[in-house]
Design a protein around this motif. Structure first.
Motif, short mmCIF file in Angstrom:
data_model
loop_
_atom_site.label_atom_id
_atom_site.label_comp_id
_atom_site.label_asym_id
_atom_site.label_seq_id
_atom_site.Cartn_x
_atom_site.Cartn_y
_atom_site.Cartn_z
N TRP A 158 0.84 -1.21 0.00
CA TRP A 158 0.00 0.00 0.00
C TRP A 158 0.87 1.25 0.00
CZ3 TRP A 158 -4.42 -1.17 4.12
CH2 TRP A 158 -5.24 -2.19 3.62
N ALA A 159 1.97 1.22 0.75
CA ALA A 159 2.87 2.38 0.81
C ALA A 159 3.42 2.69 -0.58
CB ALA A 159 4.01 2.11 1.79
N ARG A 160 3.78 1.63 -1.30
CA ARG A 160 4.33 1.82 -2.65
C ARG A 160 3.28 2.46 -3.56
NH1 ARG A 160 6.36 -3.19 -3.37
NH2 ARG A 160 8.32 -2.54 -2.41
N ARG A 161 2.04 1.98 -3.47
CA ARG A 161 0.96 2.56 -4.29
C ARG A 161 0.66 4.01 -3.90
NH1 ARG A 161 -3.34 -2.06 -3.50
NH2 ARG A 161 -4.80 -0.39 -4.01
N SER A 162 0.81 4.32 -2.61
CA SER A 162 0.56 5.69 -2.16
C SER A 162 1.59 6.64 -2.76
CB SER A 162 0.64 5.79 -0.63
OG SER A 162 -0.22 4.85 -0.04
N VAL A 163 2.83 6.24 -2.75
CA VAL A 163 3.90 7.07 -3.33
C VAL A 163 3.62 7.28 -4.81
CG1 VAL A 163 6.36 7.14 -3.93
CG2 VAL A 163 5.65 6.35 -1.66
N ALA A 164 3.19 6.20 -5.48
CA ALA A 164 2.98 6.28 -6.93
C ALA A 164 1.87 7.25 -7.30
CB ALA A 164 2.68 4.88 -7.48
N CYS A 165 0.83 7.36 -6.46
CA CYS A 165 -0.31 8.20 -6.87
C CYS A 165 -0.30 9.58 -6.23
CB CYS A 165 -1.63 7.50 -6.57
SG CYS A 165 -1.99 7.39 -4.83
N HIS A 166 0.59 9.80 -5.27
CA HIS A 166 0.59 11.09 -4.57
C HIS A 166 1.17 12.17 -5.48
CE1 HIS A 166 2.29 14.14 -1.71
NE2 HIS A 166 1.05 14.04 -1.26
N SER A 167 0.42 13.28 -5.66
CA SER A 167 0.91 14.27 -6.61
C SER A 167 0.80 15.70 -6.12
CB SER A 167 0.15 14.12 -7.94
OG SER A 167 -1.21 14.43 -7.70
N LEU A 168 0.22 15.93 -4.94
CA LEU A 168 0.01 17.31 -4.49
C LEU A 168 1.34 17.96 -4.12
CD1 LEU A 168 -2.09 19.52 -3.86
CD2 LEU A 168 -2.14 18.65 -1.51
N GLU A 169 1.63 19.01 -4.84
CA GLU A 169 2.84 19.78 -4.54
C GLU A 169 2.67 20.39 -3.16
OE1 GLU A 169 4.66 22.81 -7.20
OE2 GLU A 169 3.43 21.72 -8.68
N ASN A 170 3.71 20.64 -2.48
CA ASN A 170 3.65 21.26 -1.15
C ASN A 170 3.05 20.38 -0.07
OD1 ASN A 170 4.84 23.54 -2.07
ND2 ASN A 170 2.94 24.70 -2.32
N GLN A 171 2.76 19.12 -0.37
CA GLN A 171 2.30 18.21 0.68
C GLN A 171 3.32 17.09 0.82
OE1 GLN A 171 -1.09 15.40 0.11
NE2 GLN A 171 -2.01 16.40 1.89
N ALA A 172 3.84 16.95 2.03
CA ALA A 172 4.80 15.87 2.29
C ALA A 172 4.04 14.58 2.56
CB ALA A 172 5.66 16.23 3.48
N GLY A 184 11.40 6.33 -0.28
CA GLY A 184 11.71 7.75 -0.44
C GLY A 184 10.75 8.72 0.21
N PHE A 185 10.16 8.34 1.35
CA PHE A 185 9.22 9.23 2.05
C PHE A 185 9.94 10.45 2.63
CE2 PHE A 185 6.77 5.23 2.23
CZ PHE A 185 5.57 5.69 1.72
N ASP A 186 9.13 11.50 2.91
CA ASP A 186 9.68 12.71 3.52
C ASP A 186 9.93 12.54 5.01
OD1 ASP A 186 9.39 14.49 1.12
OD2 ASP A 186 7.29 13.94 1.39
N GLY A 187 9.28 11.56 5.60
CA GLY A 187 9.46 11.27 7.01
C GLY A 187 8.91 9.89 7.27
N LEU A 188 9.24 9.33 8.43
CA LEU A 188 8.75 7.98 8.73
C LEU A 188 8.10 7.94 10.10
CD1 LEU A 188 11.70 5.78 7.44
CD2 LEU A 188 9.42 6.00 6.42
N ALA A 189 7.03 7.16 10.17
CA ALA A 189 6.30 7.03 11.42
C ALA A 189 6.35 5.59 11.89
CB ALA A 189 4.86 7.46 11.23
N LEU A 190 6.18 5.41 13.19
CA LEU A 190 6.03 4.09 13.77
C LEU A 190 4.57 3.94 14.18
CD1 LEU A 190 9.20 4.10 16.04
CD2 LEU A 190 8.88 2.73 13.98
N GLY A 191 3.87 2.98 13.57
CA GLY A 191 2.47 2.74 13.92
C GLY A 191 2.35 1.43 14.69
N GLY A 192 1.14 1.16 15.17
CA GLY A 192 0.90 -0.13 15.80
C GLY A 192 1.41 -0.27 17.22
N PHE A 193 1.64 0.86 17.89
CA PHE A 193 1.97 0.80 19.32
C PHE A 193 0.80 1.40 20.10
CE2 PHE A 193 6.53 1.08 17.78
CZ PHE A 193 6.86 -0.22 18.15
N GLY A 194 0.76 1.05 21.39
CA GLY A 194 -0.33 1.57 22.22
C GLY A 194 -1.67 0.99 21.81
N ILE A 195 -1.67 -0.31 21.42
CA ILE A 195 -2.91 -0.94 20.94
C ILE A 195 -3.33 -2.06 21.89
CG2 ILE A 195 -2.53 -0.34 18.51
CD1 ILE A 195 -1.41 -3.23 18.14
N GLY A 196 -2.98 -1.88 23.15
CA GLY A 196 -3.41 -2.87 24.14
C GLY A 196 -2.36 -3.92 24.45
#
Ligand SMILES: [Zn+2]
Length: 372
Positions: A169-183, A208-220
């Motif tokens: 999904w991340a790969r597809r998001s990068v491929a379709c993201h096109s808004l200038e000025n949005q990281a 090649g993301f502009d930043g990276l997040a850690l998800g899936g913590f604090g889920i019980g």
């Protein structure tokens, strides 16, 4: 400009660091706390109040805003910033967490997720492409990819399968993201398995993301499990990009995670607890309805400079909550968000002055852990 991250300082005794993130709508200093404005409002605050207490970036949520009022209305309003009258940077969460926690999930395929809205039960299909489109319509400064965020499990096979979906999904998001000025930020999953976290990080970072997040913590998960993984993975994240720990947490969690190298935080704690009559203080969390405060004319926190603490007593605030007066939740939310923002300022100052370790220790010594 999409986003620029400048690392401005590093602590010598821990992995803590300071930085400046610049976006098209201005910059914010890190480590940063982002007050959460799920439905296009940080609950009980006007944007002017948020600016007054020094909020430099807030968070909005794609899932909630897609459901109500819908992206067509926000698009016609000229974007979420204009719709809600917030001028500074904003990050929007993709809704991955909400789809897997709040909504009634029907199925996840490699294509996307099918679920029922928590609001009216309507069947919805989220794909990575739709979630990018929603956030482009909102016009946030930082968008997050749609990720699969499964509930807590120790089943490694399941976590691996989910990780593969999130990377695709991340790969597809990068491929379709096109808004200038949005990281666009990627999200590292991998549950509570350090090797899967490392693999997820590697495969996400190379997109090649502009930043990276850690998800899936604090889920019980059991207490302490997060830190077993976080202490391994945080320092491996690219040094030259912002590192965002999603949805965490308490003042103690923030201190611990900053020490491991995290730059960005968001959490509903200050506003949710504030609405329910709990205040975060240097000594721990206090429940204002407690009878002990009936004749306590001291401020919530004697070391706090917020409007609530400068003007009102515990006794008065308790009275407001007891009478269900709307000013009570407003003042406690104000105090709590101020408290978190001040904590971040003090953290940044301590890192800058090379005394983060002492600051952390002093804070922890004075804070009642049982109250958190
Ligand atoms: Zn205060």
């Amino acid at each position: 400009m999409k986003l620029h991250f400048e690392l401005t300082g590093k602590d010598s005794g821990t992995q803590a660091r300071t930085g400046l993130v610049s976006t098209a709508r201005g910059g914010f200093l890190t480590p940063a706390f982002m007050p959460v404005g799920t439905q296009g409002t940080v609950k009980t605050f006007t944007p002017a109040e948020l600016e007054d207490i020094g909020a430099e970036i807030i968070l909005g949520n794609a899932y909630h805003l897609y459901i109500r009022p819908g992206i067509d209305i926000i698009r016609r309003a000229g974007g979420l910033h204009r719709f809600m009258a917030w001028k500074r940077p904003m990050l929007t969460d993709s809704g991955g967490y909400q789809v897997f926690s709040l909504a009634r999930l029907r199925k996840v395929t490699s294509e996307g997720a099918v679920f029922n809205s928590h609001f009216d039960g309507r069947e919805l299909h989220f794909t990575p492409e739709l979630v990018v489109e929603i956030q482009e319509a909102l016009g946030s400064d930082i968008a997050m990819v749609f990720d699969e965020c499964p509930p807590y499990t120790e089943n490694k096979g399941e976590v691996r399968k989910s990780l593969d979906i999130t990377v695709a999904w991340a790969r597809r998001s990068v491929a379709c993201h096109s808004l200038e000025n949005q990281a666009l930020f990627g999200i590292v999953q991998g549950g509570f398995f350090p090797d899967l976290r490392r693999e997820s990080l590697e495969r996400t970072a190379e997109l090649g993301f502009d930043g990276l997040a850690l998800g899936g913590f604090g889920i019980g998960e059991p207490e302490g499990r997060m830190y077993e993984v976080l202490s391994d993975i945080a320092g491996r994240m690219p040094e030259d990009k912002p590192r965002y720990l999603m949805g965490i947490g308490t003042p103690l969690d923030i201190l611990e995670s900053v020490g491991l190298g995290i730059d960005m935080f968001d959490c509903v704690n200050p506003t949710r607890y504030g609405r329910n009559g709990s205040a975060f203080t240097r000594r721990g969390r206090m429940v204002i309805r407690n009878g002990n405060y009936a004749e306590d004319f001291r401020p919530l926190d004697e070391s706090c400079g917020c409007y609530a603490c400068r003007n009102f007593s515990r006794s008065y605030l308790r009275h407001l909550f007891n009478c269900n007066e709307i000013l009570g939740p407003r003042l406690l939310s104000l105090h709590n968000v101020y408290f978190f923002l001040e904590l971040m300022k003090e953290i940044r100052r301590a890192i800058g002055e090379g005394r983060f370790r002492e600051f952390k220790k002093d804070f922890e010594t004075g804070y009642d852990r049982d109250s958190r």
